[in-house]
Design an enzyme around this catalytic site. Structure first.
Site, PDB file in Angstrom:
ATOM      1  CB  VAL A  16       0.520   5.815  11.477  1.00 11.18           C
ATOM      2  CG1 VAL A  16      -0.025   4.625  10.692  1.00 11.18           C
ATOM      3  CG2 VAL A  16      -0.316   7.047  11.167  1.00 11.18           C
ATOM      4  N   GLY A  17       2.485   4.161  13.488  1.00 12.88           N
ATOM      5  CA  GLY A  17       3.199   2.929  13.841  1.00 12.88           C
ATOM      6  C   GLY A  17       2.689   2.326  15.140  1.00 12.88           C
ATOM      7  CB  CYS A  58      12.754   9.066   8.677  1.00  7.43           C
ATOM      8  SG  CYS A  58      13.563   7.986   7.506  1.00  7.43           S
ATOM      9  CE  LYS A 109      -1.780   2.913   2.739  1.00  9.08           C
ATOM     10  NZ  LYS A 109      -1.871   4.058   1.831  1.00  9.08           N
ATOM     11  CD  GLU A 140      13.086   0.612   9.635  1.00  8.89           C
ATOM     12  OE1 GLU A 140      13.596   1.535  10.305  1.00  8.89           O
ATOM     13  OE2 GLU A 140      13.565  -0.532   9.582  1.00  8.89           O
ATOM     14  CD  GLU A 189       9.909  12.796  11.752  1.00  8.68           C
ATOM     15  OE1 GLU A 189       8.791  12.290  11.973  1.00  8.68           O
ATOM     16  OE2 GLU A 189      10.843  12.181  11.231  1.00  8.68           O
ATOM     17  N   GLY A 206       6.669   4.998   8.385  1.00  6.84           N
ATOM     18  CA  GLY A 206       5.790   6.153   8.498  1.00  6.84           C
ATOM     19  C   GLY A 206       5.966   6.804   9.850  1.00  6.84           C
ATOM     20  CB  SER A 207       3.926   9.269  11.595  1.00  5.30           C
ATOM     21  OG  SER A 207       2.684   8.608  11.543  1.00  5.30           O
ATOM     22  CB  THR A 208       6.353   7.761  16.153  1.00  9.19           C
ATOM     23  OG1 THR A 208       7.713   7.735  15.702  1.00  9.19           O
ATOM     24  CG2 THR A 208       6.264   7.093  17.514  1.00  9.19           C
TER      25      THR A 208
HETATM   26  P1  NDP Z   1       2.036   8.279   8.016  1.00 12.69           P
HETATM   27  O1  NDP Z   1       2.383   7.464   9.194  1.00 12.69           O
HETATM   28  O2  NDP Z   1       0.911   9.214   8.098  1.00 12.69           O
HETATM   29  O3  NDP Z   1       1.720   7.326   6.765  1.00 12.69           O
HETATM   30  C1  NDP Z   1       2.545   6.276   6.374  1.00 12.69           C
HETATM   31  C2  NDP Z   1       1.727   5.223   5.673  1.00 12.69           C
HETATM   32  O4  NDP Z   1       0.804   4.676   6.594  1.00 12.69           O
HETATM   33  C3  NDP Z   1       0.912   5.769   4.507  1.00 12.69           C
HETATM   34  O5  NDP Z   1       0.875   4.808   3.481  1.00 12.69           O
HETATM   35  C4  NDP Z   1      -0.460   5.942   5.141  1.00 12.69           C
HETATM   36  O6  NDP Z   1      -1.497   5.897   4.209  1.00 12.69           O
HETATM   37  C5  NDP Z   1      -0.500   4.755   6.053  1.00 12.69           C
HETATM   38  N1  NDP Z   1      -1.477   4.858   7.133  1.00 12.69           N
HETATM   39  C6  NDP Z   1      -2.035   5.976   7.655  1.00 12.69           C
HETATM   40  N2  NDP Z   1      -2.918   5.646   8.625  1.00 12.69           N
HETATM   41  C7  NDP Z   1      -2.929   4.297   8.717  1.00 12.69           C
HETATM   42  C8  NDP Z   1      -3.622   3.360   9.535  1.00 12.69           C
HETATM   43  N3  NDP Z   1      -4.497   3.743  10.460  1.00 12.69           N
HETATM   44  N4  NDP Z   1      -3.374   2.042   9.366  1.00 12.69           N
HETATM   45  C9  NDP Z   1      -2.481   1.621   8.456  1.00 12.69           C
HETATM   46  N5  NDP Z   1      -1.807   2.460   7.633  1.00 12.69           N
HETATM   47  C10 NDP Z   1      -2.007   3.786   7.767  1.00 12.69           C
HETATM   48  O7  NDP Z   1       3.390   8.963   7.619  1.00 12.69           O
HETATM   49  P2  NDP Z   1       3.639   9.908   6.377  1.00 12.69           P
HETATM   50  O8  NDP Z   1       3.236   9.243   5.140  1.00 12.69           O
HETATM   51  O9  NDP Z   1       3.049  11.220   6.693  1.00 12.69           O
HETATM   52  O10 NDP Z   1       5.251   9.969   6.351  1.00 12.69           O
HETATM   53  C11 NDP Z   1       5.932  10.780   7.186  1.00 12.69           C
HETATM   54  C12 NDP Z   1       6.408  10.037   8.417  1.00 12.69           C
HETATM   55  O11 NDP Z   1       7.099   8.860   8.063  1.00 12.69           O
HETATM   56  C13 NDP Z   1       7.403  10.850   9.195  1.00 12.69           C
HETATM   57  O12 NDP Z   1       7.095  10.826  10.559  1.00 12.69           O
HETATM   58  C14 NDP Z   1       8.738  10.157   8.965  1.00 12.69           C
HETATM   59  O13 NDP Z   1       9.678  10.267   9.939  1.00 12.69           O
HETATM   60  C15 NDP Z   1       8.324   8.757   8.776  1.00 12.69           C
HETATM   61  N6  NDP Z   1       9.305   8.083   7.945  1.00 12.69           N
HETATM   62  C16 NDP Z   1      10.147   7.177   8.533  1.00 12.69           C
HETATM   63  C17 NDP Z   1      11.126   6.564   7.815  1.00 12.69           C
HETATM   64  C18 NDP Z   1      12.000   5.540   8.430  1.00 12.69           C
HETATM   65  O14 NDP Z   1      12.566   4.725   7.713  1.00 12.69           O
HETATM   66  N7  NDP Z   1      12.164   5.493   9.734  1.00 12.69           N
HETATM   67  C19 NDP Z   1      11.335   6.851   6.392  1.00 12.69           C
HETATM   68  C20 NDP Z   1      10.385   7.790   5.861  1.00 12.69           C
HETATM   69  C21 NDP Z   1       9.418   8.369   6.630  1.00 12.69           C
HETATM   70  P3  NDP Z   1      -2.147   7.212   3.510  1.00 12.69           P
HETATM   71  O15 NDP Z   1      -1.122   8.278   3.506  1.00 12.69           O
HETATM   72  O16 NDP Z   1      -2.459   6.702   2.174  1.00 12.69           O
HETATM   73  O17 NDP Z   1      -3.353   7.545   4.305  1.00 12.69           O
END
Ligand code: NDP
Length: 450
Positions: free
Chosen positions: A210-211, A262, A153, A228, A352, A206-208
């Site tokens: 959502v993680g 990140c 996704k 990550e 961040e 993604g973000s902490t």
């Molecule tokens: P998000 O956490 O918002 O989104 C990441 C992914 O998760 C997207 O595909 C998003 O979908 C999906 N998502 C959102 N909500 C849910 C849910 N409830 N259940 C499952 N999946 C969900 O992060 P961002 O996309 O805004 O990216 C920025 C963040 O990612 C920053 O905090 C950054 O630090 C982190 N990041 C970390 C990295 C690492 O390797 N440590 C590398 C790159 C970024 P959708 O957007 O389609 O809604």
């Protein structure tokens, strides 16, 4: 409702897609589950050939993929080319890794004990918008190499390169159903992958925030997870460092990808007796960052991903910055390179920003540098600049962070492990380390006594 995909440098719609819902997600998981038995049975040699063919197709379509990525994320084309090059390298690496990821025999009484590395089955991969194809490949490479099938996704904002990769995988001869891309909202498609009983693992970047939710959701079915997450990394500059070199490199460790990284070293910690000189050098270096049209070969920084994100980034800058650059006077979600002076307690140093804003923070001595660098909930990346080798290694061992570089800001490589400490997540991507989290160890005892 259809999904408009925007070019953040022009605000123009570059594609319109029909987002998937729960039903389409379930269908993709079904396809992946049906494809799994045949895919795990493909011989290592043939699986390696298929991955290598995919790597070659990515190289052959490199310019096309880089243009897609540049337009969809607003990232400079030179950076996008480098990222696509890495995607091909990742697939080449994991093609070569397949027959080197093996079990062991363990001496026991009465027979032979052996271990196997079994695939998990269907894995759900959820990736962000900042490095869409690159981060996807870090998960797809080891997942396919270990014999899993995939539902990927991409972020809703940046689905185009993943869709193109799905086609290239078929062109490479990877069987239908092995790599499935589902475009849709995280709260619908992502959440369904997390809840689905037939998905064995979630690989998430993604973000902490959502993680955290993914970890909670995964607990219901005891899914494996790799997370990550965010970062607030420190670039630690000691007075005995090559200050010119450190200052020339520092802007690119924060302003690359417009700070939407990140690993961004967004806290620049400088030893107090070199602070003024370093601040001058850094300001001069930041003035040289070329901000503009991402399609131009020499552009170094493009716009932010969205209008909403621009608002968030701007909210971190209060009062008079030490330096703020210019942006093009055109449409697009532009935000200038910004240097602010701060303490480690300020919001700009704790949260961040994910934009081109760097905080300069002075420190007194080595112990103070370590204390400040570690005073964060995150622990992803960081840099240490000093000409004292023993100090460099002492500080490197003392920092609670997963990926470090000394006298350099570059710490992400195809063959080396990448991942965070603390609330930056857990599990490692890239290198041979990633294969462990896409396979289970099975232990088998074979009795040999009559
Ligand atoms: P998000 O956490 O918002 O989104 C990441 C992914 O998760 C997207 O595909 C998003 O979908 C999906 N998502 C959102 N909500 C849910 C849910 N409830 N259940 C499952 N999946 C969900 O992060 P961002 O996309 O805004 O990216 C920025 C963040 O990612 C920053 O905090 C950054 O630090 C982190 N990041 C970390 C990295 C690492 O390797 N440590 C590398 C790159 C970024 P959708 O957007 O389609 O809604």
């Amino acid at each position: 409702m259809s999904l408009a995909v925007i070019n953040p440098a022009t605000e123009e719609t570059i594609a319109t897609l029909e987002p998937a819902g729960v039903e389409e997600t379930d269908a993709a998981v079904g396809r992946a589950a049906r494809a799994a038995p045949a895919w795990r049975a493909v011989t290592p040699r043939d699986r390696a050939r298929l991955l290598r063919r995919l790597a070659t197709l990515v190289e052959e379509h490199g310019e096309e993929l880089a243009r897609i990525e540049s337009q969809n994320v607003g990232k400079p084309i030179s950076g996008a080319r480098g990222e696509v090059g890495m995607v091909a390298d990742v697939f080449h690496f994991y093609a070569g890794a397949i027959d080197k990821h093996h079990g062991e025999t363990i001496p026991v009484a009465g027979g032979i004990d052996m271990t196997f590395r079994e695939p998990l089955g269907v894995v759900g991969l959820i990736v962000p918008w900042n490095f869409p194809l690159n981060i996807a490949s870090w998960k797809i490479g080891p997942a396919l190499a270990a014999g899993n099938t995939i539902v990927l996704k991409p972020a809703e904002l940046t689905p185009l390169s993943a869709l193109r990769l799905e086609q290239l995988a078929l062109d490479a001869g990877i069987p239908e159903g092995v790599l499935n891309v589902v475009v849709g909202k995280g709260s619908i498609v992502g959440a369904r992958l997390v809840a689905h009983p037939d998905v064995a693992k979630i690989g998430f970047t993604g973000s902490t925030e959502v993680g955290r939710g993914i970890m909670e959701g995964a607990a219901q079915t005891i899914k494996r997870v790799t997370l990550e997450l965010g970062g607030k990394s420190a670039n630690v500059i000691f007075a005995d460092a090559d200050l010119e070199k450190a200052a020339a490199a520092a802007p690119y460790a924060v302003f690359d990808n417009a700070g939407q990284d990140c690993c961004a070293r967004s806290r620049i910690l400088v030893e107090r007796n070199a602070y003024d000189r370093f601040a001058d050098l850094l300001t001069a270096a930041t003035q040289n960052v070329k901000v503009g049209d991402p399609a131009e070969d020499d552009t170094e920084m493009g716009p932010l991903i969205s209008a909403q994100h621009k608002e968030t980034v701007a909210s971190f800058v209060e009062g008079q910055p030490l330096f703020q650059g210019d942006t093009p006077d055109t449409k697009g979600f532009w935000y200038p390179c910004t240097l602010v002076e701060a303490t480690n307690d300020d919001r700009v140093a704790r949260e961040e920003v994910f934009g081109p804003v760097a905080a300069l923070i002075p420190f007194e001595d080595e112990a103070d540098a370590i204390r400040i660098a570690n005073d964060t909930q995150y622990g992803l990346s960081g840099s240490i600049w000093t000409n004292n080798g023993a100090r460099a290694l002492r500080v490197a061992r003392a920092l609670d962070t997963g990926v470090l570089s000394i006298n350099s800001n570059s710490s992400v490589r195809v063959s080396t492990p990448f991942g965070g400490f603390k609330q930056s997540g857990f599990g490692r991507e890239l290198g041979m380390h990633a294969l462990a989290s896409y396979s289970e160890i099975k232990n088998v005892f074979y009795a040999t006594e009559g």
